[in-house]
Design a protein around this motif. Structure first.
Motif, PDB file in Angstrom:
ATOM      1  N   PRO A   1      10.267   3.088  61.962  1.00  0.00           N
ATOM      2  CA  PRO A   1       9.111   3.313  61.085  1.00  0.00           C
ATOM      3  C   PRO A   1       8.301   4.530  61.507  1.00  0.00           C
ATOM      4  N   LEU A   2       7.593   5.103  60.543  1.00  0.00           N
ATOM      5  CA  LEU A   2       6.775   6.290  60.781  1.00  0.00           C
ATOM      6  C   LEU A   2       5.308   5.912  60.837  1.00  0.00           C
ATOM      7  N   GLU A   3       4.520   6.712  61.558  1.00  0.00           N
ATOM      8  CA  GLU A   3       3.077   6.557  61.549  1.00  0.00           C
ATOM      9  C   GLU A   3       2.534   6.985  60.180  1.00  0.00           C
ATOM     10  N   PRO A   4       1.378   6.416  59.735  1.00  0.00           N
ATOM     11  CA  PRO A   4       0.841   6.761  58.408  1.00  0.00           C
ATOM     12  C   PRO A   4       0.703   8.255  58.168  1.00  0.00           C
ATOM     13  N   ALA A   5       0.136   8.979  59.136  1.00  0.00           N
ATOM     14  CA  ALA A   5      -0.060  10.410  58.933  1.00  0.00           C
ATOM     15  C   ALA A   5       1.270  11.151  58.823  1.00  0.00           C
ATOM     16  N   GLN A   6       2.306  10.661  59.539  1.00  0.00           N
ATOM     17  CA  GLN A   6       3.604  11.314  59.479  1.00  0.00           C
ATOM     18  C   GLN A   6       4.271  11.118  58.124  1.00  0.00           C
TER      19      GLN A   6
ATOM     20  N   ILE B   1      -8.768   7.230  60.356  1.00  0.00           N
ATOM     21  CA  ILE B   1      -8.960   5.858  59.874  1.00  0.00           C
ATOM     22  C   ILE B   1      -7.870   4.955  60.456  1.00  0.00           C
ATOM     23  N   PRO B   2      -8.174   3.667  60.702  1.00  0.00           N
ATOM     24  CA  PRO B   2      -7.169   2.730  61.232  1.00  0.00           C
ATOM     25  C   PRO B   2      -6.047   2.495  60.216  1.00  0.00           C
ATOM     26  N   GLU B   3      -4.887   2.098  60.719  1.00  0.00           N
ATOM     27  CA  GLU B   3      -3.732   1.886  59.851  1.00  0.00           C
ATOM     28  C   GLU B   3      -3.984   0.787  58.827  1.00  0.00           C
ATOM     29  N   VAL B   4      -4.715  -0.279  59.219  1.00  0.00           N
ATOM     30  CA  VAL B   4      -5.013  -1.370  58.290  1.00  0.00           C
ATOM     31  C   VAL B   4      -5.840  -0.853  57.119  1.00  0.00           C
ATOM     32  N   VAL B   5      -6.838  -0.033  57.419  1.00  0.00           N
ATOM     33  CA  VAL B   5      -7.677   0.535  56.360  1.00  0.00           C
ATOM     34  C   VAL B   5      -6.846   1.458  55.468  1.00  0.00           C
ATOM     35  N   PHE B   6      -5.937   2.219  56.089  1.00  0.00           N
ATOM     36  CA  PHE B   6      -5.071   3.107  55.319  1.00  0.00           C
ATOM     37  C   PHE B   6      -4.254   2.320  54.301  1.00  0.00           C
ATOM     38  N   HIS B   7      -3.651   1.211  54.732  1.00  0.00           N
ATOM     39  CA  HIS B   7      -2.831   0.407  53.822  1.00  0.00           C
ATOM     40  C   HIS B   7      -3.681  -0.203  52.716  1.00  0.00           C
ATOM     41  N   ALA B   8      -4.897  -0.648  53.055  1.00  0.00           N
ATOM     42  CA  ALA B   8      -5.775  -1.237  52.044  1.00  0.00           C
ATOM     43  C   ALA B   8      -6.184  -0.195  51.003  1.00  0.00           C
ATOM     44  N   LEU B   9      -6.551   1.001  51.443  1.00  0.00           N
ATOM     45  CA  LEU B   9      -6.934   2.070  50.513  1.00  0.00           C
ATOM     46  C   LEU B   9      -5.749   2.501  49.654  1.00  0.00           C
ATOM     47  N   LEU B  10      -4.576   2.531  50.265  1.00  0.00           N
ATOM     48  CA  LEU B  10      -3.374   2.875  49.516  1.00  0.00           C
ATOM     49  C   LEU B  10      -3.112   1.840  48.421  1.00  0.00           C
ATOM     50  N   GLY B  11      -3.313   0.564  48.766  1.00  0.00           N
ATOM     51  CA  GLY B  11      -3.138  -0.503  47.778  1.00  0.00           C
ATOM     52  C   GLY B  11      -4.125  -0.389  46.633  1.00  0.00           C
TER      53      GLY B  11
END
Length: 363
Positions: A89-94, A146-156
């Protein structure tokens, strides 16, 4: 250079744009293979590791360019959910960076193809890009901290909003020879057709041209002879949408395309012109966001993504795939019912957003 010479250059560029467009990824691949920082001892196995991304990104690029939305809206969720099944898996920014780099090439390719068809309002596009720049840069810098959890929530949230907007937007193309003007029911052609007051630009392919009247009414004729009439009014409404969309474009790699289509249609820009113009906006903002994602991490005290951290063995397949998909899209757009593709993408967005919310909640 004279006006006639410029017209000749423009027409030659549009006529041979397929060749010129494919030179860009060849130059990119040459630069990657020769000067990009790669792991020591990288050989054939390294470069061929992700060959299977080519058909995936080719399909995705064709779909999103046909509808006129951001490629990363499909690429980023794919890299989150499907890619880890076959690779690390990749990091969000990657993954956002890979999605943006691929999208920038694909949408640039498709944008030139739509320009060739005479379906891009370049004045409107450049105005929208200029207004989006600070929001795209801000969103891209925000992605580093931003934390990864927040990133996934905003993406959703972004995907759910995009799904809702797609279902409530009519992207059906006008019939050939039709116009947004109620009194235009003829088959139009500027090279000897029924109406003589339509613009015809010798620098474009076919009976194509554009003219802006004193009252601000734009008359645009595409290369097939179909005409469209509209105004460029409604800048404030579009600015509101593009500011929000630009922030998500920098943060997650998409958003400006989805909200951009909605804002242009709500201000009475014809749908085919809106889709074509939106390609320019999304392509330029994707290029800007890509540059920030590659070089901007250190500016906000976040982790810095150097060129060495880029997965070059992935983009050597995703970039050519998106360029090819961008060239195919205008033909698919003419051959298929856009409403069908739009509904498919809307359902897909809704499913992906649900999965992202569950991931953010820790399931």
């Amino acid at each position: 250079m004279s006006t006639q010479s410029l017209s000749h250059v423009q027409k030659s560029f549009l006529k041979y744009q397929h060749i010129l467009v494919f030179i860009a990824p060849l130059l990119f691949l040459t630069a990657v293979f020769t000067i990009a920082p790669t792991p020591s001892g990288a050989g054939t196995d390294y470069w061929l590791q992700y060959w299977w991304l080519f058909p995936v990104f080719l399909t995705g690029a064709t779909i999103v360019n046909t509808v006129g939305i951001s490629g990363s809206a499909l690429f980023v969720p794919f890299l989150i959910f499907i890619f880890p099944i076959f690779a690390n898996p990749l990091e969000p920014a990657q993954l956002v960076k890979i999605g943006l780099i691929s999208e920038a090439f694909g949408l640039s390719s498709s944008a030139i193809a739509f320009i060739q068809y005479g379906l891009v309002d370049r004045r409107l596009a450049l105005t929208l890009v200029a207004g989006s720049i600070p929001f795209v840069v801000g969103g891209a810098l925000l992605s580093f901290i931003i934390p990864e959890v927040v990133f996934h929530a905003l993406l959703g949230i972004a995907l759910l909003a995009a799904s809702y907007l797609l279902f409530n937007t009519d992207l059906a193309h006008e019939e050939p020879g039709s116009s947004t003007s109620s009194n235009s029911d003829h088959a139009t052609a500027t090279d000897g057709g029924a109406v003589s007051d339509l613009p015809n630009d010798p620098g474009k392919l076919g009976p194509a041209g554009v003219r802006t009247a004193d009252d601000g009414t734009v008359t645009r004729v595409d290369r097939e002879g179909d005409d469209y009439r509209y105004t460029r009014g409604g800048y404030l409404r579009r600015f509101a949408n593009y500011s929000i969309g630009g922030t998500f474009q920098g943060l997650a790699g998409f958003g400006v395309g989805e909200l951009g289509i909605i804002s242009m249609l709500s201000t009475k820009v014809p749908v085919r012109v809106a889709i074509g113009t939106n390609h320019i906006v999304v392509a330029l903002t994707a290029i800007l966001a890509s540059l920030v994602h590659v070089f901007g991490g250190g500016l906000v005290g976040g982790h810095s993504l150097s060129l060495a951290s880029t997965h070059w063995n992935m983009v050597v397949f995703t970039v050519p795939a998106t360029v090819l998909g961008g060239q195919i899209a205008p033909y698919v757009s003419n051959a298929l019912e856009t409403e069908t593709i739009k509904n498919f993408v809307g359902v897909l967005f809704a499913i992906i957003s649900l999965a992202l919310f569950l991931m953010a909640a820790g399931f």
